[in-house]
Design a protein around this motif. Structure first.
Motif, PDB file in Angstrom:
ATOM      1  N   UNK A  14      73.142  16.334 112.549  1.00  0.00           N
ATOM      2  CA  UNK A  14      71.929  16.502 111.927  1.00  0.00           C
ATOM      3  C   UNK A  14      71.292  14.987 112.452  1.00  0.00           C
ATOM      4  N   UNK A  15      69.569  15.194 112.680  1.00  0.00           N
ATOM      5  CA  UNK A  15      68.795  14.129 113.369  1.00  0.00           C
ATOM      6  C   UNK A  15      67.695  14.057 112.175  1.00  0.00           C
ATOM      7  N   UNK A  16      68.094  12.702 111.747  1.00  0.00           N
ATOM      8  CA  UNK A  16      67.002  12.280 111.145  1.00  0.00           C
ATOM      9  C   UNK A  16      65.888  11.801 110.692  1.00  0.00           C
ATOM     10  N   UNK A  17      64.653  12.423 109.676  1.00  0.00           N
ATOM     11  CA  UNK A  17      63.505  12.539 110.103  1.00  0.00           C
ATOM     12  C   UNK A  17      62.816  10.991 111.055  1.00  0.00           C
ATOM     13  N   UNK A  18      62.041  11.484 112.084  1.00  0.00           N
ATOM     14  CA  UNK A  18      61.441  10.649 113.125  1.00  0.00           C
ATOM     15  C   UNK A  18      60.384  11.606 113.613  1.00  0.00           C
ATOM     16  N   UNK A  19      60.086  10.461 114.405  1.00  0.00           N
ATOM     17  CA  UNK A  19      58.177  11.079 115.287  1.00  0.00           C
ATOM     18  C   UNK A  19      59.093  10.721 116.525  1.00  0.00           C
ATOM     19  N   UNK A  20      58.227  10.716 117.300  1.00  0.00           N
ATOM     20  CA  UNK A  20      57.561  10.686 118.870  1.00  0.00           C
ATOM     21  C   UNK A  20      55.918  10.642 119.578  1.00  0.00           C
ATOM     22  N   UNK A  21      55.899   9.771 120.095  1.00  0.00           N
ATOM     23  CA  UNK A  21      53.997   9.352 121.010  1.00  0.00           C
ATOM     24  C   UNK A  21      53.638  10.555 121.377  1.00  0.00           C
ATOM     25  N   UNK A  22      54.230  11.682 121.230  1.00  0.00           N
ATOM     26  CA  UNK A  22      53.607  12.613 122.609  1.00  0.00           C
ATOM     27  C   UNK A  22      54.555  13.794 121.750  1.00  0.00           C
ATOM     28  N   UNK A  23      53.873  14.745 122.323  1.00  0.00           N
ATOM     29  CA  UNK A  23      54.609  16.161 121.885  1.00  0.00           C
ATOM     30  C   UNK A  23      55.165  16.817 122.764  1.00  0.00           C
ATOM     31  N   UNK A  24      56.478  17.334 121.570  1.00  0.00           N
ATOM     32  CA  UNK A  24      57.971  17.850 122.060  1.00  0.00           C
ATOM     33  C   UNK A  24      57.356  19.509 122.082  1.00  0.00           C
TER      34      UNK A  24
END
Length: 89
Positions: A14-24
């Motif tokens: 699993x990769x826990x809840x997260x965000x990125x500043x750019x579109x993936x």
């Protein structure tokens, strides 16, 4: 500038809840990736993304990833600068 990365998850990884500043923009290369959206991991709200499929996560959108059924590999691309901010549980 433009970047691309590959990631492998072991079965049940699993990769826990997260965000990125750019579109993936993500392409599943093998296995099935289960993606959920929100600030809290919820196994009941994931969407199965099979090998060969693509999904897009807009900038700043909280999401999480799970290799529920077995090993999986995916490739992400975007335009940086980029980062990953893991959300507190």
């Amino acid at each position: 500038g433009l970047y691309m990365l590959r990631a492998k998850l072991a079965a049940n990884g699993q990769i826990p809840p997260h965000t990125h500043p750019d579109q993936r923009n993500t392409t599943v290369l093998s296995g099935t990736i289960y993606v959920g959206f929100g600030e809290t991991f919820d196994a009941g709200k994931v969407i199965a993304i099979p090998a060969g499929a693509v999904y897009v996560v807009p900038a700043g959108t909280p999401h999480y990833i799970w290799a529920k059924d077995g090993n999986a590999e995916y490739q992400e691309a975007g335009i940086g600068p980029t980062a990953t901010a893991i959300l507190k549980r």
